[in-house]
Write a protein that holds these residues in place. Structure first.
Motif, PDB file in Angstrom:
ATOM      1  N   UNK A   1       0.986 -10.507  10.680  1.00  0.00           N
ATOM      2  CA  UNK A   1       0.002  -9.332  11.201  1.00  0.00           C
ATOM      3  C   UNK A   1       0.788  -8.060  10.914  1.00  0.00           C
ATOM      4  N   UNK A   2      -0.168  -7.270  10.200  1.00  0.00           N
ATOM      5  CA  UNK A   2       0.430  -6.035   9.874  1.00  0.00           C
ATOM      6  C   UNK A   2      -0.285  -4.773  10.463  1.00  0.00           C
ATOM      7  N   UNK A   3       0.261  -3.607  10.626  1.00  0.00           N
ATOM      8  CA  UNK A   3      -0.611  -2.173  10.937  1.00  0.00           C
ATOM      9  C   UNK A   3      -1.123  -1.593   9.960  1.00  0.00           C
ATOM     10  N   UNK A   4      -2.187  -0.987   9.836  1.00  0.00           N
ATOM     11  CA  UNK A   4      -2.690  -0.547   8.807  1.00  0.00           C
ATOM     12  C   UNK A   4      -3.424   0.996   9.543  1.00  0.00           C
TER      13      UNK A   4
ATOM     14  N   UNK B   1      -7.424   7.174   7.763  1.00  0.00           N
ATOM     15  CA  UNK B   1      -6.138   6.458   7.537  1.00  0.00           C
ATOM     16  C   UNK B   1      -6.039   5.002   7.336  1.00  0.00           C
ATOM     17  N   UNK B   2      -7.036   4.398   8.338  1.00  0.00           N
ATOM     18  CA  UNK B   2      -7.335   2.924   8.196  1.00  0.00           C
ATOM     19  C   UNK B   2      -7.972   2.664   6.858  1.00  0.00           C
ATOM     20  N   UNK B   3      -8.956   3.391   6.480  1.00  0.00           N
ATOM     21  CA  UNK B   3      -9.560   3.030   5.342  1.00  0.00           C
ATOM     22  C   UNK B   3      -8.687   3.213   4.175  1.00  0.00           C
ATOM     23  N   UNK B   4      -7.777   4.321   4.061  1.00  0.00           N
ATOM     24  CA  UNK B   4      -7.155   4.605   3.061  1.00  0.00           C
ATOM     25  C   UNK B   4      -5.756   3.508   2.983  1.00  0.00           C
ATOM     26  N   UNK B   5      -5.435   3.067   3.943  1.00  0.00           N
ATOM     27  CA  UNK B   5      -4.503   2.016   3.839  1.00  0.00           C
ATOM     28  C   UNK B   5      -5.033   0.610   3.611  1.00  0.00           C
TER      29      UNK B   5
END
Length: 313
Positions: free
Chosen positions: A31-34, A66-70
């Motif tokens: 499980x990772x944070x984006x 930021x989520x989209x880019x990550x």
């Protein structure tokens, strides 16, 4: 009590009150944070997320991509849908221009049905754009998820992220009310992960809403039952309760009949707290006895991550 402990207890209480079992990390090995660490970032299970072939749909971005880019940096094909792009003067697209990772922006929203809203006519869920103080100054176009997937040539979506200020409910209702889509959901053939921020409806009585300082918002036009009625005021606590009961039932359906498990749950501590009453049905699915609706003061907004159980199986 420490702040972190209080937040965890709020999350557990809210999940149980909505008829959901507490989040389980056992569903995911990795499980990772984006995205950004504050608002705009989310947990994603990457157990079955293959760079180069994963598909991500991001609904609602405003000025924080930021989520989209990550997710694009991870190697996924990312499509971002937001009907407010023109209203924002394409600020989000300008921000993305500074990134070397490709995200495709669509100036369209995803909802419970395909339709266009003339300026000033878009129905608002709680809390709505600008916390209900803004309306669509330009024409907005909404499309159903399945119609956009056909257009883009995607048989399934690996990650569906929704932060759409209450418009999550018409979309969930549509997905769960269609026999065909419901079958695809439960089999993992439509969406593998659903990440959403939910927004419950506060009661219209300002004396029961805790710290929220804008009581004038409670008489504004809303949408309820969530695509069946174009717009409807919230004149009473009973109406707000009915809205929340139906919303909670949709989350329960996603878990108990849609084949998803609750992977993570984060309380949005930046939002208001207010009194909500959740129907007895919320806990009856868990085998608990209730003598009637119960009330609790809860934060308004919660970020949930649901994972199709076939991934962890």
């Amino acid at each position: 009590m420490t702040r972190n402990k209080s937040v965890r207890q709020n999350a557990t209480a809210a999940a149980l009150f909505l008829g959901l079992s507490p989040a389980s990390r056992h569903l995911c090995r990795d499980l990772r944070w984006f995205g950004s660490r504050g608002d705009g970032g989310y947990h994603v299970c990457v157990d079955s997320l293959t760079p180069g072939s994963c598909i991500v749909y991001s609904l609602g971005t405003r000025e924080n991509p930021s989520f989209d880019v990550a997710m694009a940096a991870y190697g996924c094909e990312v499509h971002s849908f937001d009907p407010t792009l023109e209203q924002q003067g394409l600020k989000t697209a300008a921000l993305l221009g500074k990134s070397s990772f490709k995200v495709t922006f669509h100036d369209v929203g995803i909802g419970g049905r395909s339709m266009a809203y003339a300026p000033g006519t878009a129905p608002w869920q709680w809390p709505g754009l600008g916390y209900g103080r803004e309306s669509n100054s330009k024409k907005w176009t909404l499309r159903t998820l399945e119609s956009l997937m056909r257009e883009l040539g995607h048989a399934k979506v690996d990650v569906l992220k929704m932060d759409v200020e209450g418009a999550e409910w018409p979309l969930l209702e549509h997905l769960l009310s269609s026999g065909h889509l419901r079958k695809l959901l439960s089999s993992g053939g439509l969406i593998r992960q659903i990440i959403l921020e939910i927004h419950m409806l506060p009661r219209p009585d300002p004396s029961q809403i805790g710290s929220w300082p804008l009581p004038e918002l409670y008489t504004r036009s809303r949408t309820s039952w969530f695509t069946r009625t174009p717009a409807y005021p919230v004149p009473s606590a009973a109406d707000a309760d009915a809205f929340n009961w139906h919303a909670a039932d949709l989350l329960q359906q996603l878990v108990h009949e849609g084949g998803f498990g609750l992977l993570s749950h984060r309380v949005n501590t930046g939002g208001p707290s207010f009194i909500v009453s959740v129907a007895p049905k919320a806990a009856s699915r868990m085998g608990k006895q209730h003598n009637g609706p119960r009330e609790r003061k809860l934060p308004c907004c919660h970020e949930f991550s649901f994972l199709w159980k076939g991934i962890s199986g």
